[in-house]
Design a protein around this motif. Sequence first.
Motif, PDB file in Angstrom:
ATOM      1  N   THR A  21       0.829  -1.200   0.000  1.00 35.05           N
ATOM      2  CA  THR A  21       0.000   0.000   0.000  1.00 35.05           C
ATOM      3  C   THR A  21       0.866   1.254   0.000  1.00 35.05           C
ATOM      4  OG1 THR A  21      -1.816  -1.111   1.144  1.00 35.05           O
ATOM      5  CG2 THR A  21      -1.732   1.284   1.339  1.00 35.05           C
ATOM      6  N   TYR A  38       0.408   5.406   0.863  1.00 34.74           N
ATOM      7  CA  TYR A  38      -0.460   6.420   1.471  1.00 34.74           C
ATOM      8  C   TYR A  38       0.057   7.789   1.046  1.00 34.74           C
ATOM      9  CZ  TYR A  38      -2.162   9.590   5.134  1.00 34.74           C
ATOM     10  OH  TYR A  38      -2.715  10.643   5.826  1.00 34.74           O
ATOM     11  N   SER A  61      -0.430  11.838   1.509  1.00 33.66           N
ATOM     12  CA  SER A  61      -0.995  12.992   2.199  1.00 33.66           C
ATOM     13  C   SER A  61      -0.923  14.163   1.237  1.00 33.66           C
ATOM     14  CB  SER A  61      -0.201  13.289   3.480  1.00 33.66           C
ATOM     15  OG  SER A  61      -0.579  14.541   4.020  1.00 33.66           O
ATOM     16  N   ARG A  83      -8.448  14.842  -3.797  1.00 32.13           N
ATOM     17  CA  ARG A  83      -8.247  13.489  -4.322  1.00 32.13           C
ATOM     18  C   ARG A  83      -8.662  13.363  -5.790  1.00 32.13           C
ATOM     19  NH1 ARG A  83     -11.751  10.103  -0.248  1.00 32.13           N
ATOM     20  NH2 ARG A  83     -10.741  11.620   1.125  1.00 32.13           N
ATOM     21  N   VAL A 105      -3.987   5.036  -1.222  1.00 31.80           N
ATOM     22  CA  VAL A 105      -4.852   5.825  -0.342  1.00 31.80           C
ATOM     23  C   VAL A 105      -4.456   7.293  -0.466  1.00 31.80           C
ATOM     24  CG1 VAL A 105      -5.596   6.219   2.028  1.00 31.80           C
ATOM     25  CG2 VAL A 105      -5.108   3.894   1.250  1.00 31.80           C
ATOM     26  N   ASP A 112      -5.196  10.913   1.016  1.00 29.14           N
ATOM     27  CA  ASP A 112      -5.788  11.653   2.131  1.00 29.14           C
ATOM     28  C   ASP A 112      -5.681  13.142   1.801  1.00 29.14           C
ATOM     29  OD1 ASP A 112      -6.602  12.744   4.502  1.00 29.14           O
ATOM     30  OD2 ASP A 112      -5.269  11.568   5.777  1.00 29.14           O
ATOM     31  N   ARG A 122      -3.086   7.637  10.748  1.00 27.71           N
ATOM     32  CA  ARG A 122      -3.684   7.013   9.574  1.00 27.71           C
ATOM     33  C   ARG A 122      -2.839   5.836   9.074  1.00 27.71           C
ATOM     34  NH1 ARG A 122      -7.593   9.236  11.052  1.00 27.71           N
ATOM     35  NH2 ARG A 122      -8.873  10.757   9.927  1.00 27.71           N
ATOM     36  N   VAL A 123      -1.525   6.021   9.046  1.00 24.30           N
ATOM     37  CA  VAL A 123      -0.643   4.950   8.571  1.00 24.30           C
ATOM     38  C   VAL A 123      -0.687   3.767   9.533  1.00 24.30           C
ATOM     39  CG1 VAL A 123       1.761   4.337   8.059  1.00 24.30           C
ATOM     40  CG2 VAL A 123       0.849   6.535   7.304  1.00 24.30           C
ATOM     41  N   LEU A 141      -3.850   1.826   8.850  1.00 22.05           N
ATOM     42  CA  LEU A 141      -3.732   1.024   7.623  1.00 22.05           C
ATOM     43  C   LEU A 141      -2.865  -0.203   7.837  1.00 22.05           C
ATOM     44  CD1 LEU A 141      -3.235   3.823   4.934  1.00 22.05           C
ATOM     45  CD2 LEU A 141      -5.166   2.254   5.077  1.00 22.05           C
ATOM     46  N   SER A 142      -1.786  -0.032   8.600  1.00 19.11           N
ATOM     47  CA  SER A 142      -0.815  -1.117   8.762  1.00 19.11           C
ATOM     48  C   SER A 142      -1.370  -2.296   9.550  1.00 19.11           C
ATOM     49  CB  SER A 142       0.449  -0.592   9.445  1.00 19.11           C
ATOM     50  OG  SER A 142       0.189  -0.215  10.781  1.00 19.11           O
ATOM     51  N   VAL A 202       2.062  -1.140   4.539  1.00 20.44           N
ATOM     52  CA  VAL A 202       2.266   0.195   3.986  1.00 20.44           C
ATOM     53  C   VAL A 202       3.755   0.353   3.682  1.00 20.44           C
ATOM     54  CG1 VAL A 202       2.014   2.679   4.339  1.00 20.44           C
ATOM     55  CG2 VAL A 202       0.323   1.095   5.309  1.00 20.44           C
ATOM     56  N   VAL A 261       4.961   6.203   2.049  1.00 19.63           N
ATOM     57  CA  VAL A 261       4.168   7.356   2.481  1.00 19.63           C
ATOM     58  C   VAL A 261       4.701   8.571   1.732  1.00 19.63           C
ATOM     59  CG1 VAL A 261       3.584   8.892   4.403  1.00 19.63           C
ATOM     60  CG2 VAL A 261       3.671   6.412   4.766  1.00 19.63           C
TER      61      VAL A 261
END
Length: 421
Positions: A211, A213, A215, A221, A266, A268, A281-282, A285-286, A291, A294
């Motif tokens: 994944t 992520y 920011s 988005r 993802v 955000d 948030r991470v 998800l983890s 993840v 980032v």
Amino acid sequence: LPGLLGAVLAGYRGFPDLQRVVHGRDFHHPLHEEVWEAAGRVWASGGTVDPLTVRTALGEAAQRLPRGPVYLHDLMEACPNVVSAPHYAAQVAEAAGRNRIRLAGIEIQDLATQDREVDELAEDARQRLDLAVAQQDRGQLARIGDAMPDILDIAEHGSAKGLPTPWPDIDSLTRGLKPGRLVVIGARPGVGKSLYGANLAAHVVSRSSHTAYVSSLEMDRVEYGQRILSAEAQVDLTKLDNGTLTEQDWERISRATKAVQEWPLVIDDEPRQTVSRIRSRVRDLSRTQTVALVVVDYLQMLTPRDARLSKREQVDESTRGLKLLAREMKCCVVAIASLNRQSIHRGGDGRPTMGDLKESSGIESDADQVILLHPDPDSPAELLVLVEKHRNGPTGERRLIKQGHYSRLLSPAYMHQKDAG
């Protein structure tokens, strides 16, 4: 427990092993902590731990013992079995751990009364509980000799490469996106730093099960997704935005959409984000997925924990927080950063340096890699990729072809292969 101190005073030979399990602060009684620390000083100096040597090491603190020096003999005699010292140590550590969790619970209750965002309060609560639990994990401490097999294996075969980026020639310098690293991508506005980050995220999620992520503080988005789809479908971004797509464009979008909508990417796009919120948030998800990457776009737009700090201090604090996030979550953190315009006025080709990183001095020290992007003055379609800092490897220069209409950066080698085909 007096049994542990008694075993040590009676001459238990494995005192260093006990010290890996128990710290002085784990004892409920402050005097017992002082006795433990004094015994440690005696052992460290090469002396024999017994009531007499510990009394001497206690110094003035010996006067606070309930029965004076006799108290140390009482502790020794209270130990029913010296060889059970490891068991006693485990009991002390267990009781201390429970007490830390109890105190963390009290602190967490207090957090709920503070006038702050719930995300930040939740992350602070997690950190307090994590800290209470982490202090139990003392058996993992290792001497340099324990790490030597890994060191020699790297010496023979080289360190493991990280996840590949879309640009193999850049990977030859950076060795990919390694977990635990903070990579800072710096450029002036409009050069392509956000494009760099978006291409990285798309490449990771499209070619691995991991994944990413993102920011995104500058784009929502939908805007970010448009750039992702434009690059994947090779459809002009302007046409994708103004609704002037051709039938051929729609065919490409149809094929690309089937793939993109399944990616574990993802985005955000909350406008006010802090490092604590990103970490929260991470971490969430983890719990269900790995993840690996980032991307923070961009560093100077993060909301500070303390608005009273200067802008430089705010950015430096964010950089340190992102580095800790990379280490804690074992992922690669890529932070997009803005450069000031000083390099434009220096003359020559205007190449930026790490000193041009806007409103920060901590980036240079905290980042594992600093990569600066600069338009090639002799070839407007090319970007110079300047690896200015690489904590564990070489620095150098590479080039990328910028295809802004397709929202992507390409390796020159790829372009040559395409032309040859």
